[in-house]
Design an enzyme around this catalytic site. Structure first.
Site, mmCIF file in Angstrom:
data_model
loop_
_atom_site.group_PDB
_atom_site.id
_atom_site.type_symbol
_atom_site.label_atom_id
_atom_site.label_comp_id
_atom_site.label_asym_id
_atom_site.label_seq_id
_atom_site.Cartn_x
_atom_site.Cartn_y
_atom_site.Cartn_z
ATOM 1 C CG LEU A 179 -30.621 11.898 37.767
ATOM 2 C CD1 LEU A 179 -30.942 12.923 38.863
ATOM 3 C CD2 LEU A 179 -31.028 12.447 36.414
ATOM 4 C CG HIS A 180 -24.011 9.587 34.595
ATOM 5 N ND1 HIS A 180 -25.033 8.914 33.975
ATOM 6 C CD2 HIS A 180 -23.037 9.736 33.664
ATOM 7 C CE1 HIS A 180 -24.673 8.659 32.731
ATOM 8 N NE2 HIS A 180 -23.473 9.142 32.510
ATOM 9 N NE ARG A 181 -25.632 11.802 29.575
ATOM 10 C CZ ARG A 181 -24.645 11.045 29.143
ATOM 11 N NH1 ARG A 181 -23.444 11.547 29.021
ATOM 12 N NH2 ARG A 181 -24.844 9.811 28.801
#
Ligand code: UD1
Length: 367
Positions: free
Chosen positions: A206-208
């Protein structure tokens, strides 16, 4: 035109595996190819390890732009790359994907009257709140060679009024890297070294900003992943942005989720290939899982890579975290998508790019 001097730009992690095969294919044909690293990603684990894993030479230029807000980062890349163009005088600049470095270098080249080739052109999420969507559209707008990875890219560009002579369906360059390196990646035995058995674990990333920048949404995602981790262990290589958000907000991470540092290309590819399922908000991982036939659950409202859903192993779950549990259960019950490999994801996309470049092409200045 047929260029003799070409600059290939990389800046952030998802660029490396797209550019490496193109750089190699062009160099093999005896062209003068310069590799420029903007330094948008600079940590050893976000950058250097990829050069080694992908067999890329040291960059000819490192612009060292580092982090910053969008305006600062984009401006620093533009200034640095402009000087590099002044010195090397490329006739073609190749950029890839949708990161800030992509946009910045395409703009610099276009303003200098240098031809621009965009690897991974034409993708659209139709979500103008994503910085990457802005980067894609502007980069495509100033590219002479629009090198598309899938037919939907061609259709998007045509719908925007782009003439056919600029659109070149070459296939997916990132999948060239996957095919070249998969065997070596599997031979590393990364899952086994972590105590995980093939098909016995999930991988999450996850990084958005839309998922990680607001603590309540990040907390809901971590809770849903925590619940899923009671069914199978989850390995979560963590992006620096996400790590910082979890620490700053003091969020709980369930014991079934193993957080680790970002992994190198080969280690990560090996882990993806042997996973039971993958949960992600990344763009590239949707494509890699499709190429590997591993079920992927995409934790986003939209995707700029619809072929991974219509043909591949990807399921777009949306932002409601209540969908995660049932989707994981369905895969564990044997209902995961396997899909098929999309057209021209055949490991030869970079050769098609090199054919095009060496065969000569029309530019926006000629038109
Ligand atoms: C960038 C891309 C995104 C891509 C992602 C892959 C843009 C707009 N976004 O997002 O499309 O999916 O890369 O990883 O270009 N940081 C480090 N070390 C690094 C790099 C970043 O610690 O080597 C930290 C910094 O605190 C930085 C933050 O991560 O502020 C975000 O980095 P940035 O390059 O701005 O965007 P990404 O979130 O990595």
């Amino acid at each position: 035109m047929i260029p003799e001097r070409i600059s290939c730009v990389v800046g952030a992690r998802p660029n490396f595996m797209k550019v490496a095969p193109v750089h190699q294919a062009l160099a093999r044909r005896g062209l003068q190819v310069r590799l420029v690293h903007t330094g948008q990603h600079y940590d050893e684990k976000m950058s250097a390890v990829f050069f080694e894993d992908l067999g890329m030479p040291r960059p000819d230029a490192f612009l060292g732009v580092g982090s910053g807000n969008h305006a600062e980062q984009t401006a620093r890349v533009m200034t640095g790359f402009d000087s590099d163009c002044e010195q090397f005088r490329p006739q073609l600049v190749l950029v890839a994907g949708d990161v800030n470095s992509t946009l910045a270098c395409a703009l610099v080249a276009a303003k200098r009257g240098i031809a621009v080739g965009h690897i991974e052109a034409g993708l659209r999420s139709r979500d103008w709140s994503m910085p990457e969507e802005i980067n894609r559209i502007i980069t495509d707008g100033c590219s002479d060679l629009l090198l598309t990875p899938s037919r939907d890219g061609d259709a998007n560009l045509r719908q925007e009024g782009v003439p056919d002579w600029r659109i070149h369906f070459v296939g997916n360059c990132m999948i060239d890297s996957l095919r070249t390196h998969l065997e070596r990646a599997l031979a590393l035995g990364t899952a086994a070294a972590l105590g995980l058995s093939a098909q016995g674990y999930a991988v999450a990333t996850l990084h958005r900003p839309s998922n990680v920048d607001e603590p309540p949404q990040l907390a809901r995602l971590l809770a849903a992943l925590g619940a899923a981790s009671e069914r199978l262990p989850i390995l979560f290589p963590i992006h620096p942005r996400t790590k910082k958000r979890i620490e700053d907000a003091g969020l709980h991470v369930a014991p079934g989720i193993t957080l680790c540092e970002p992994l190198g290309y080969l280690q990560f590819l090996g882990l993806l290939a042997e996973a039971k399922l993958v949960l992600t908000d990344s763009g590239g991982i949707q494509e890699e899982t499709t190429a590997l036939g591993v079920p992927c659950l995409t934790l986003r409202a939209n995707t700029e890579r619809p072929v991974t859903v219509s043909e591949g192993s990807n399921l777009l779950l949306g932002t409601d975290t209540a969908t995660i549990g049932p989707a994981v259960e369905a895969i564990l019950a044997g209902q995961g998508k396997r899909g098929r490999i999309p057209e021209l994801w055949d490991g030869k996309a970079a050769e098609r790019v090199a054919d095009l470049v060496c065969g000569g092409f029309r530019t926006l200045l000629d038109a």
